[in-house]
Design an enzyme around this catalytic site. Sequence first.
Site, short mmCIF file in Angstrom:
data_model
loop_
_atom_site.label_atom_id
_atom_site.label_comp_id
_atom_site.label_asym_id
_atom_site.label_seq_id
_atom_site.Cartn_x
_atom_site.Cartn_y
_atom_site.Cartn_z
N ASP A 171 15.07 -86.75 107.34
CA ASP A 171 14.76 -87.76 108.40
C ASP A 171 14.06 -88.80 108.21
OD1 ASP A 171 14.92 -88.00 111.10
OD2 ASP A 171 13.41 -86.11 111.78
N ARG A 229 16.21 -75.11 115.42
CA ARG A 229 16.92 -75.27 116.73
C ARG A 229 17.61 -73.80 117.29
NH1 ARG A 229 19.82 -81.22 115.97
NH2 ARG A 229 17.81 -82.19 115.43
N LYS A 275 24.74 -96.44 118.00
CA LYS A 275 24.62 -95.96 116.68
C LYS A 275 25.87 -96.46 115.93
CE LYS A 275 26.41 -91.23 118.13
NZ LYS A 275 26.05 -90.01 118.37
N HIS A 302 16.21 -94.39 114.18
CA HIS A 302 16.29 -93.25 113.37
C HIS A 302 17.64 -93.52 112.42
CE1 HIS A 302 14.63 -91.37 116.96
NE2 HIS A 302 15.13 -91.89 117.47
N CYS A 327 10.94 -86.93 114.89
CA CYS A 327 10.93 -88.30 115.20
C CYS A 327 9.38 -88.56 116.10
CB CYS A 327 11.97 -88.45 116.29
SG CYS A 327 13.44 -88.20 116.04
N GLN A 331 16.03 -81.60 107.38
CA GLN A 331 16.59 -82.77 107.74
C GLN A 331 16.11 -83.76 106.82
OE1 GLN A 331 15.88 -83.66 111.82
NE2 GLN A 331 18.37 -83.65 112.06
N HIS A 388 12.89 -92.81 109.36
CA HIS A 388 12.76 -93.88 110.78
C HIS A 388 12.10 -95.25 110.27
CE1 HIS A 388 12.32 -89.78 112.54
NE2 HIS A 388 12.79 -90.44 113.61
#
Length: 422
Positions: free
Chosen positions: A164, A144, A246, A292, A115, A162, A166
């Site tokens: 990922d 992580r 969300k 996201h 992000c 991911q 945006h």
Amino acid sequence: MPWFCISLRFNSDFTQERMMKTHREIAEQLDLFHSEPQAPGMIFWHPNGWALFRDIQEHMRRVYRRNGFEEVNTPVFMKKELWQTSGHMDMFAENMFFGGGKENIDEYVLKPMSCPAHILLFKRGVHSHRDLPLRLFEFGLVHRNESSGSLNGCLRARQFTQDDAHVFCCWSQAEEEIRGFLQRAKQVYGDYDYHNLDVKISTKPEKALGSDEQWCRAQKLLDSACQIEGFDAEYQAGEGAFYGPKIELSLTDSMGRRWQCGTIQFDFNLPERFDVQYANEQGEFERPVIMHQAMYGSIERWLGILLEVSQGNLPDWLHPVPVAIASVNESNSQFVRQLAALCLARDMRVLVDISQNSVARKMKRFHKQKVPYILTVGDKEEAEKCVSVKCRKDGVITHVPLSELGDYLADKLEGKLKRKED
């Protein structure tokens, strides 16, 4: 990046014995991947597994591109100051890996999500309202620091990828972007034979950033998009993240287990922290809406879920080795190689067995690896230039002329997916 769950049903019948296999046992059976004590929580991909991983990745890449997303790539190792600005150092530090820097060993961070990096990309230029919505996606390699006791193969890892994405947009564009996400969810999960999506909207928790007006507006947009797309959303009061509401899609498999995979989420935190702006129609600067989203969540985790739900009976279009060819006699070896070359020319991976083992033993090997289409070649097939093709799922044997074999297999392996995409 939070996950989202999709309630799923896989359209196949399995015995209880089959359903008991874990994704790691199936991975060993299909020769996909393994883990080593020298890299806990990380995956060593075998050729078959890496082919499967890349096909899953490419499937999502096609969907994103067709929906106006632009693919980017950002560094894996970035300075700690970025994560201080984003707030992750305060909220997430115990799950982050630190290192780098000769004088200060904690100067850099292995990114746990993409992000902040995507926001840096957005801030490279001054954006007008005419540039929006801006849609970015990345197959971000993230790390992580999960506890050792929580690690579980692909399902819970320390290194994973991911999908990922945006979206930077105006408030007036937000509902259309949410609807686009829900439409993609129906398409993507349907391609894997996952159906019956249960939608939940998570609302403002007790401790939250952003104004009441922002939260109320965002929640109404989520609800409206769900209604328009035909989803009867259930509210989860107070279950949203501190930085925005969300949508979660929840899925239950045939054993009653729930799986989480991705989400679409408003973020009222990062635009403020990074001073993200665009010029509106009046030429004044204002904050964009940042959402996201992820469809798989983690490719590794998605693959692990897929293996456990399907018990290795992967969709034909996705199987890492969709075609296997067995020779009946040693004299048929050259013809088998010719068939294999034909398949490879059509980008179909193929497993060849021209050993002196019996046909029955070769078939047992192919069935263990759950190969969708099995070709058997003997003197009769070679003489008639006609191949016997057995579909593993229904046991039907079809005799296909050599001249038609490439088109026949391509239609079987790709036709269903292409028809859905069209």
